[in-house]
Design a protein around this motif. Structure first.
Motif, PDB file in Angstrom:
ATOM      1  N   TRP A 127      10.667  19.478 -14.021  1.00  0.00           N
ATOM      2  CA  TRP A 127      10.830  20.580 -13.067  1.00  0.00           C
ATOM      3  C   TRP A 127      10.772  21.905 -13.823  1.00  0.00           C
ATOM      4  N   ARG A 128      10.892  23.007 -13.071  1.00  0.00           N
ATOM      5  CA  ARG A 128      11.075  24.280 -13.753  1.00  0.00           C
ATOM      6  C   ARG A 128      12.423  24.276 -14.462  1.00  0.00           C
ATOM      7  N   GLU A 129      12.482  25.046 -15.543  1.00  0.00           N
ATOM      8  CA  GLU A 129      13.680  24.969 -16.384  1.00  0.00           C
ATOM      9  C   GLU A 129      14.935  25.344 -15.599  1.00  0.00           C
ATOM     10  N   LYS A 130      14.846  26.434 -14.838  1.00  0.00           N
ATOM     11  CA  LYS A 130      15.989  26.854 -14.037  1.00  0.00           C
ATOM     12  C   LYS A 130      15.688  26.508 -12.581  1.00  0.00           C
ATOM     13  N   VAL A 131      16.555  25.749 -11.955  1.00  0.00           N
ATOM     14  CA  VAL A 131      16.311  25.333 -10.572  1.00  0.00           C
ATOM     15  C   VAL A 131      17.292  26.035  -9.644  1.00  0.00           C
ATOM     16  N   SER A 132      16.755  26.819  -8.694  1.00  0.00           N
ATOM     17  CA  SER A 132      17.623  27.430  -7.692  1.00  0.00           C
ATOM     18  C   SER A 132      18.051  26.357  -6.696  1.00  0.00           C
ATOM     19  N   PRO A 133      19.357  26.288  -6.361  1.00  0.00           N
ATOM     20  CA  PRO A 133      19.791  25.269  -5.387  1.00  0.00           C
ATOM     21  C   PRO A 133      19.218  25.516  -3.996  1.00  0.00           C
ATOM     22  N   THR A 134      18.622  26.692  -3.761  1.00  0.00           N
ATOM     23  CA  THR A 134      18.121  26.980  -2.415  1.00  0.00           C
ATOM     24  C   THR A 134      16.598  26.971  -2.307  1.00  0.00           C
ATOM     25  N   VAL A 153       6.152  19.427  -9.734  1.00  0.00           N
ATOM     26  CA  VAL A 153       5.860  17.991  -9.603  1.00  0.00           C
ATOM     27  C   VAL A 153       4.439  17.812  -9.046  1.00  0.00           C
ATOM     28  N   ALA A 154       4.104  18.561  -7.996  1.00  0.00           N
ATOM     29  CA  ALA A 154       2.766  18.452  -7.411  1.00  0.00           C
ATOM     30  C   ALA A 154       1.695  18.825  -8.433  1.00  0.00           C
ATOM     31  N   ALA A 155       1.947  19.882  -9.183  1.00  0.00           N
ATOM     32  CA  ALA A 155       0.966  20.327 -10.179  1.00  0.00           C
ATOM     33  C   ALA A 155       0.749  19.230 -11.222  1.00  0.00           C
ATOM     34  N   ARG A 156       1.826  18.588 -11.659  1.00  0.00           N
ATOM     35  CA  ARG A 156       1.679  17.532 -12.679  1.00  0.00           C
ATOM     36  C   ARG A 156       1.008  16.292 -12.087  1.00  0.00           C
ATOM     37  N   LEU A 157       1.303  15.993 -10.829  1.00  0.00           N
ATOM     38  CA  LEU A 157       0.577  14.901 -10.172  1.00  0.00           C
ATOM     39  C   LEU A 157      -0.925  15.205 -10.145  1.00  0.00           C
ATOM     40  N   ASP A 179       6.552   8.393 -13.462  1.00  0.00           N
ATOM     41  CA  ASP A 179       7.123   9.316 -14.450  1.00  0.00           C
ATOM     42  C   ASP A 179       8.201  10.214 -13.847  1.00  0.00           C
ATOM     43  N   PHE A 180       8.132  10.386 -12.521  1.00  0.00           N
ATOM     44  CA  PHE A 180       8.953  11.430 -11.896  1.00  0.00           C
ATOM     45  C   PHE A 180      10.307  10.938 -11.401  1.00  0.00           C
ATOM     46  N   GLY A 181      10.501   9.593 -11.400  1.00  0.00           N
ATOM     47  CA  GLY A 181      11.813   9.121 -10.953  1.00  0.00           C
ATOM     48  C   GLY A 181      11.798   7.638 -10.668  1.00  0.00           C
ATOM     49  N   ASP A 182      12.943   7.162 -10.224  1.00  0.00           N
ATOM     50  CA  ASP A 182      13.119   5.731  -9.983  1.00  0.00           C
ATOM     51  C   ASP A 182      12.474   5.313  -8.667  1.00  0.00           C
ATOM     52  N   VAL A 183      11.946   4.110  -8.684  1.00  0.00           N
ATOM     53  CA  VAL A 183      11.290   3.575  -7.490  1.00  0.00           C
ATOM     54  C   VAL A 183      12.323   3.336  -6.387  1.00  0.00           C
ATOM     55  N   ILE A 184      11.959   3.693  -5.180  1.00  0.00           N
ATOM     56  CA  ILE A 184      12.788   3.401  -4.004  1.00  0.00           C
ATOM     57  C   ILE A 184      11.930   2.605  -3.028  1.00  0.00           C
ATOM     58  N   ASN A 185      12.563   1.920  -2.100  1.00  0.00           N
ATOM     59  CA  ASN A 185      11.735   1.105  -1.206  1.00  0.00           C
ATOM     60  C   ASN A 185      11.928   1.406   0.276  1.00  0.00           C
ATOM     61  N   SER A 186      12.670   2.487   0.560  1.00  0.00           N
ATOM     62  CA  SER A 186      12.750   2.882   1.969  1.00  0.00           C
ATOM     63  C   SER A 186      12.876   4.395   2.075  1.00  0.00           C
ATOM     64  N   GLY A 217       0.810  -1.228   0.000  1.00  0.00           N
ATOM     65  CA  GLY A 217       0.000   0.000   0.000  1.00  0.00           C
ATOM     66  C   GLY A 217       0.832   1.262   0.000  1.00  0.00           C
ATOM     67  N   GLN A 218       2.147   1.105  -0.013  1.00  0.00           N
ATOM     68  CA  GLN A 218       3.034   2.276  -0.062  1.00  0.00           C
ATOM     69  C   GLN A 218       3.988   2.139  -1.246  1.00  0.00           C
ATOM     70  N   GLU A 219       4.142   3.205  -1.992  1.00  0.00           N
ATOM     71  CA  GLU A 219       5.134   3.241  -3.068  1.00  0.00           C
ATOM     72  C   GLU A 219       5.868   4.560  -2.968  1.00  0.00           C
ATOM     73  N   ALA A 220       7.105   4.584  -3.461  1.00  0.00           N
ATOM     74  CA  ALA A 220       7.833   5.851  -3.466  1.00  0.00           C
ATOM     75  C   ALA A 220       8.780   5.900  -4.646  1.00  0.00           C
ATOM     76  N   VAL A 221       9.015   7.128  -5.120  1.00  0.00           N
ATOM     77  CA  VAL A 221      10.046   7.342  -6.141  1.00  0.00           C
ATOM     78  C   VAL A 221      10.928   8.497  -5.679  1.00  0.00           C
ATOM     79  N   VAL A 222      12.172   8.484  -6.174  1.00  0.00           N
ATOM     80  CA  VAL A 222      13.065   9.605  -5.934  1.00  0.00           C
ATOM     81  C   VAL A 222      12.913  10.562  -7.123  1.00  0.00           C
ATOM     82  N   LEU A 223      12.862  11.855  -6.852  1.00  0.00           N
ATOM     83  CA  LEU A 223      12.677  12.822  -7.951  1.00  0.00           C
ATOM     84  C   LEU A 223      13.989  12.989  -8.703  1.00  0.00           C
ATOM     85  N   ASN A 224      14.079  12.382  -9.870  1.00  0.00           N
ATOM     86  CA  ASN A 224      15.306  12.554 -10.656  1.00  0.00           C
ATOM     87  C   ASN A 224      15.050  12.711 -12.155  1.00  0.00           C
TER      88      ASN A 224
END
Lengths: 274, 274, 274
Positions: free
Chosen positions: C131-138, C148-152, C160-167, C119-126
């Protein structure tokens, strides 16, 4: 029609309480429009909540539902109610928080209760089937008021939610008094975020001779009524956007300058040739 | 299209003022999407409002209407205006609060006024028929700006609301200066809620040699530019999400540590072999 | 279906940060419903954010997307993730802020990580293309989490947003312990805006004999469990709307009266005839 639901609470901005209410509402009516009136009412300050609500609700569209959660008696025998006034609906504890709302309308006061007049209807919330299944005795806002408001926004009639009642609790609000000599004695009923002092002296209680008006507040005397906050330096008195006499200070904070508090007296002197 | 209306005000969160504006808007256009930018601008602080608005508005969708109510001259002869810049619309007093907005665009400055260039249009609000019937001299936000914004959101053209004007008031904002020796003198223009200091030094004014950059602020010296808030312990300098040089402190509050204020100088030293 | 997006952040109410995120979202999905959970989480206080989120999210409708921006490691190697739990979605840094969320579900803990169960799934955002074209590191909240939330909210699947992780990372949260003698040792995990102390002692850990319960907190002893905040004068203990044991003070502020802080011990004594 897009149903609007507003919130006036003392639940603050630092906790999840308000969001939990909104989540409950959106689960029942995802189309409801949610608007915050204020969540920083001083904890349990029914008088302040009554005033703030009264300053906002008349500006909302027909059919708006106003939820009020300032509820020190939550879980006790205090009643929770729906008031319908014209097309506006109020979901609130019956603790006086609707005092200004009912007083704008016909009806009569008997001690601490107000008998509803024409154009006003009310029910007591006593149909648990329309609440959340599990009701916390300490958070009726989430478990009773929110689902009731959401169902009202879907068009359910108020009589579905409980038995009709014909009076509401009201606060012993001071109202400004005009003496025979033309003087008016009122009180500060609200201090806003700018430090402006809102009084209970309505525009129609003021003397006709505006340049000659003398206002005494916090030991200081202000002469004449101004039209805007920038009319002159220092302290000034004007009819505020609330429709009441307000004391303000240009580019300053009148409450801090005068050291006054809610409840303090404001006195308008008769302006006669001596 | 879903019309978005944003709010940037000094009206605070403790009063009914903001809600009254929203009620007025929903009464005219129940489909408008309302988004708060900020309501805790320091009372009457036009400079802070100008900065905060500028940090938010570029991220909103086309056609968004931005209402600004930081208006110490409300009710006096100060004008109220609509500015159209590209597809974005701004409803505000003409007191400089749109300084950053207009400066991002072509146009020319003459003293305290800015002559609009291509892609910018403005009108002065002088058609009371499009306002609320009764206008309080102390709350144009509710009685003029709100109905105007609501009608704009219904697609009404800006020229309906008043006569075209071709210049706006602007603030005497300091801008960072780069000297011949390569040093840059700027100022703190904003301190955010984390205590980060935002300066008026844009990324393109910074020396190319980032590890060698020397920043002097509040009597302290910071060497090198960081990339993130966690790059190293203590004080650090980086290009913030604002696009400006910022001074921050890892897991701390740079403003408190340095004891600095808005307006204080930030100096970037030339980095040459001596 | 009307998609709801909530926000839990430490970005405060005085800056443009939250509005910039909302603008980005509305630019991608103008139909998204935006609801604030809390923006006044103490800067970088992951534990507080985890608690506040957990108090609100269960009340939101199916499919709600919860964005969490309490992110001291922004721009470093800390991962950003999407967690799907039932129909609820969470976009957050992988720093423990979802600790309470995952712990409500099956799964297993190994040190500072939690292995997701059914009942739980997760992906890492990669996938930077989303994302927005220019990403501020801060400010990943604006440039990564918001788009990402808007597209969800438009229905795009999480894979679509990244690789599956399990923890996921989890916090070393204390949990109340019940000893063999029937005593329970817990801690204050949250102090709300009324000064009520929320503990980590769940209702089912409490002794059955409610009138006989003895609670020790801040050097004071409280006898018996109350049902509402108005049950009796002074300090009282009750099962709060959170489902946890809470300490409150009628018409007062328990935190101020007791001088306690988050993390302080709360002890429930066994109630046996001696």
């Amino acid at each position: 029609m897009v149903p609007v639901i507003t919130f006036t609470t003392d639940l603050g901005l630092d906790d999840a309480y308000v969001a939990a209410m909104k989540g409950v509402i959106l689960g029942i009516n995802p189309r409801a429009r949610l608007v915050d009136i204020c969540h920083t009412i001083k904890p349990q300050d029914i008088t302040q909540a009554a005033f703030v609500l009264d300053q906002a609700y008349p500006f909302f569209p027909e059919g708006t539902i106003h939820v009020v959660v300032v509820d020190p008696g939550v879980g006790t025998t205090r009643r929770a109610i729906i008031l319908k006034k014209g097309s506006a609906l109020f979901v609130a504890p019956d603790n006086g928080v609707l005092s200004y709302v009912v007083r704008r309308s016909p009806g009569s006061r008997a001690g601490r209760r107000f008998r509803l007049g024409p154009g006003q209807e009310a029910v007591v919330l006593n149909r648990p089937g329309l609440w959340r299944e599990k009701v916390s005795p300490t958070f009726h806002g989430r478990d009773i008021f929110a689902p009731v408001a959401a169902r009202l926004s879907l068009g359910q009639p108020i009589t579905d939610f409980g038995d009709v009642i014909n009076s509401l609790a009201v606060l012993p609000l001071d109202a400004a008094r005009r003496a025979k000599d033309g003087s008016v004695t009122g009180h500060i009923i609200h201090i806003d975020g700018f430090g402006n002092l809102v009084t209970d002296i309505k525009e129609d209680k003021l003397p006709g001779d505006r340049p000659g008006v003398l206002v005494r507040v916090g030991g200081r005397l202000i002469t004449g009524l101004s039209r805007t906050f920038a009319d002159r330096p220092g302290l000034l008195a004007l009819v505020g956007s609330s429709g009441y006499l307000e004391i303000a200070q240009r580019d300053g904070n009148a409450a801090a300058t005068l050291g006054v508090r809610v409840g303090d007296e404001v006195y308008i002197m008769p302006n006669k040739p001596v």
